[in-house]
Design an enzyme around this catalytic site. Structure first.
Site, PDB file in Angstrom:
ATOM      1  N   CYS A 176       0.895  -1.208  -0.247  1.00 11.64           N
ATOM      2  CA  CYS A 176       0.046   0.071  -0.054  1.00 11.64           C
ATOM      3  C   CYS A 176       0.837   1.222  -0.039  1.00 11.64           C
ATOM      4  CB  CYS A 176      -1.076  -0.134   1.123  1.00 11.64           C
ATOM      5  SG  CYS A 176      -2.226   1.261   1.174  1.00 11.64           S
ATOM      6  N   HIS A 232      -3.871  -4.893   0.553  1.00  8.61           N
ATOM      7  CA  HIS A 232      -3.423  -5.576   1.822  1.00  8.61           C
ATOM      8  C   HIS A 232      -3.450  -6.900   2.125  1.00  8.61           C
ATOM      9  CE1 HIS A 232      -3.097  -1.435   3.795  1.00  8.61           C
ATOM     10  NE2 HIS A 232      -3.873  -1.180   2.929  1.00  8.61           N
ATOM     11  N   GLU A 291      -2.555  -8.858   4.576  1.00  9.23           N
ATOM     12  CA  GLU A 291      -2.657  -9.204   5.692  1.00  9.23           C
ATOM     13  C   GLU A 291      -3.874  -9.526   6.528  1.00  9.23           C
ATOM     14  OE1 GLU A 291      -1.324  -6.347   4.621  1.00  9.23           O
ATOM     15  OE2 GLU A 291      -1.826  -4.723   5.647  1.00  9.23           O
ATOM     16  N   SER A 339      -2.189 -13.453  37.854  1.00 10.72           N
ATOM     17  CA  SER A 339      -3.782 -12.763  37.790  1.00 10.72           C
ATOM     18  C   SER A 339      -4.916 -14.009  37.655  1.00 10.72           C
ATOM     19  CB  SER A 339      -3.483 -11.919  36.769  1.00 10.72           C
ATOM     20  OG  SER A 339      -3.585 -12.340  35.645  1.00 10.72           O
ATOM     21  N   VAL A 379      -4.407 -15.642  30.975  1.00 11.24           N
ATOM     22  CA  VAL A 379      -3.505 -16.282  30.030  1.00 11.24           C
ATOM     23  C   VAL A 379      -2.059 -15.740  30.197  1.00 11.24           C
ATOM     24  CG1 VAL A 379      -3.270 -16.963  27.818  1.00 11.24           C
ATOM     25  CG2 VAL A 379      -5.462 -16.532  28.550  1.00 11.24           C
ATOM     26  N   ASP A 380      -1.927 -14.715  30.060  1.00  8.62           N
ATOM     27  CA  ASP A 380      -0.237 -14.282  30.088  1.00  8.62           C
ATOM     28  C   ASP A 380       0.474 -14.637  31.233  1.00  8.62           C
ATOM     29  OD1 ASP A 380      -1.327 -13.130  27.718  1.00  8.62           O
ATOM     30  OD2 ASP A 380      -1.276 -11.294  28.248  1.00  8.62           O
ATOM     31  N   SER A 381      -0.248 -14.377  32.363  1.00  9.64           N
ATOM     32  CA  SER A 381       0.944 -14.773  33.763  1.00  9.64           C
ATOM     33  C   SER A 381       1.086 -16.153  33.811  1.00  9.64           C
ATOM     34  CB  SER A 381       0.338 -13.909  34.748  1.00  9.64           C
ATOM     35  OG  SER A 381      -1.024 -14.239  34.880  1.00  9.64           O
ATOM     36  N   THR A 382      -0.090 -16.854  33.283  1.00 12.72           N
ATOM     37  CA  THR A 382      -0.136 -18.344  33.508  1.00 12.72           C
ATOM     38  C   THR A 382       0.914 -18.823  32.727  1.00 12.72           C
ATOM     39  OG1 THR A 382      -2.312 -18.336  34.235  1.00 12.72           O
ATOM     40  CG2 THR A 382      -1.591 -20.417  33.663  1.00 12.72           C
TER      41      THR A 382
END
Ligand code: XMP
Length: 510
Positions: free
Chosen positions: A80, A167, A169, A221, A224-227
């Site tokens: 683009c 695009h 993507e 917490s 998902v992330d901290s786990t």
């Protein structure tokens, strides 16, 4: 092991992160950097992609990086704005377009090329631009056109440089992923060996090398992330990882107990700290949303600090920071601006903690965190959980917070979320929750007049929480849920459904 990597230069397009994710879906590692900050180790990147941009190449504010280290030296794909940039500054011409160039279009091939391998002529591509390329740059060879856009794809003779006006993507470009694969694998020769499994192995080795036999503390917490960060660290350093899971009294119904149990079942060295009262005391009488966030953040730091101080010789603090939080992106309003978020949940750690930081997920996107989690054997139900804000129900209770209001909202939230699950709707929604409004309204129950609270239900679809739209939940579901809430939750006599998109509304009400 070294993986081939792709450099994505960001010119401020809303889709830049999507390019990064699509490339990674091909098991190729990619990094996003601002257009004017080409990394010093540019030699280490095997291909470069130029993103789109809300800017025009014709304006005074045209974003104009020096690409002399890249152009003609490395395979480059210009998308683009990138395609217009190449045209405008290399002997072609770009002008405002006078036909509609947003949305669907179909490609007609002008010249056969490996770029289009396995992609049928007529494939749908997605356009989103207001300038158009009137004349191709020097040495360009036209590859494809659409009905409205003559110069839809071209390459430069004697270079591995390709340019496209559409695009690849976005999902609406049906063969966009194949096109990226054709460019990166067939044409540029990159290896597709960056997988969740390789990420796990390399990250575990890297943590071992970085942390050695030091102790690490991590705040879980329930999300998902901290786990996933905790399980990775646990794999690397085992008992030297000390996890702390704080009950701030603003979690969902029964969440503290059930999540703690789940963590213990996963073999994590975790301490649950019930600090509900401390948080509720700190919040007493506060109505202003920002002040509430601050009070919750500060209470969290105090609790976490108390707990960390009970451990001896802790040298590291682990965090579940993910890639979107660290990408420096170019703002849509012009010059590059750092949009690095301050850490929501921890709210910045006090200097006196003096811990070094380890962030094993810094390089990956949310969907990749989930795939890494699956590779690590984490329960799919935990990985599929909706995002939940650090300040929890505290920012879903409008006005001041009391234990009774928390209880009421926990009941409402549980009915709503359990209902979504039993109707098979939970996984179709990106995030859902309920808000307790500071509004009493009149109702009748039996023969009695009531004057009770109103709750708002919110369910949104989104990819990253930056933009979102409300979900068209079935009326029948809403009807049943509303009845159940009003019948079962004492103190609530009215339920409304939030039909606002973000922007202009936000997902949370505070
Ligand atoms: P908004 O309300 O800004 O929310 O549209 C976007 C996403 O961010 C979450 N959110 C937070 N998460 N601490 C968090 O950990 C916070 O203070 C916070 N505020 C909003 C929100 O739940 C949504 O997913």
């Amino acid at each position: 092991m070294q993986h081939d990597k792709v450099l994505i230069l960001d010119f401020g397009s809303q889709y830049t992160q999507l390019i990064g994710r699509r490339v990674r879906e091909l098991n190729i590692y990619s990094e996003i950097h601002p257009f004017n900050k080409i990394p010093k180790d540019i030699e280490d990147y095997k291909a470069v992609i130029l993103s789109g941009s809300p800017n025009s190449v014709r304006g005074e504010a045209a974003l104009h990086p020096d690409l002399s280290q890249i152009r003609g030296k490395k395979p480059m794909l210009a998308v683009c704005y990138g395609a217009q940039y190449l045209a405008h500054f290399s002997g072609g011409e770009v002008a405002p377009s006078n036909t509609r160039e947003y949305g669907r279009a179909n490609l007609s091939y002008i010249k056969e090329d490996a770029f289009f391998k396995e992609i049928k002529e007529g494939t749908q591509v997605w356009m989103s631009h207001s300038d158009t390329i009137k004349k191709l740059p020097t040495k360009a060879v036209l590859l494809a056109s659409t009905n409205d856009v003559t110069n839809a794809a071209y390459k430069i003779e004697g270079e591995t440089t390709y340019a496209i006006q559409f695009h690849p993507e976005v999902y609406h470009s049906t063969d966009g992923k194949q096109l990226l694969e054709n460019f990166l694998v067939r044409i540029a020769g990159l290896q597709q060996d960056w997988t969740p499994q390789s990420f796990v192995e390399e990250t575990v080795d890297a943590i071992k090398a970085k942390v050695g036999s030091d102790k690490v503390v991590l705040g879980l917490s329930g999300g998902v992330d901290s786990t996933v960060a905790a399980v990775l660290l646990n794999k690397a350093i085992g008992e030297n990882l000390y996890c702390i899971f704080v009950n701030n009294g603003l979690l969902r119904k029964n969440e503290f107990k059930s999540v703690l149990k789940q963590y213990e079942g996963m073999g994590l060295n975790v301490k649950g700290v019930d600090a509900s009262e401390r948080f509720l005391n700190a919040l007493k009488g506060i109505e202003d949303p920002e002040k509430k966030r601050k009070a919750i953040g500060n209470a969290f730091i105090e609790v976490f600090d108390d707990e960390a101080n009970k451990l001896t010789d802790v040298k590291w603090l682990a965090q579940g920071t993910i890639y979107p939080d660290v990408i420096e992106s170019v703002s849509a309003t012009g010059g590059p601006s750092a949009t690095i978020k301050s850490h929501h949940n921890v709210g910045g750690l006090p200097d006196f903690m003096k811990l070094k930081i380890v962030e094993p997920l810094r390089a990956i996107f949310k969907d990749e965190v989930r795939r890494v989690g699956a590779t690590l054997g984490i329960d799919p139900e935990l990985l599929g959980r909706h995002p939940f804000p650090g300040p929890g129900l505290g920012i879903r209770i409008l006005g001041d917070i009391t234990a009774e209001k928390v209880r009421m909202l926990q009941e409402v939230d549980a009915i709503f979320i359990d209902g979504l699950k039993s109707w098979g709707l939970y996984d179709k929604v990106w995030q859902a929750g309920a808000m307790l409004l500071p509004v009493n309204s009149v109702g009748v129950m039996g023969d009695e007049r009531t004057y009770e609270k109103c709750v708002a239900l919110r369910a949104v679809e989104s990819t990253d929480g930056m933009t979102a739209d409300w979900v068209n939940l079935p009326y029948e579901f809403l009807q049943k849920t509303s009845n159940e809430i009003i019948n079962k939750v004492k103190g609530v006599n009215r339920v409304v459904y939030d039909i606002s998109s973000k922007p202009p509304a936000t997902i949370e009400w505070e």
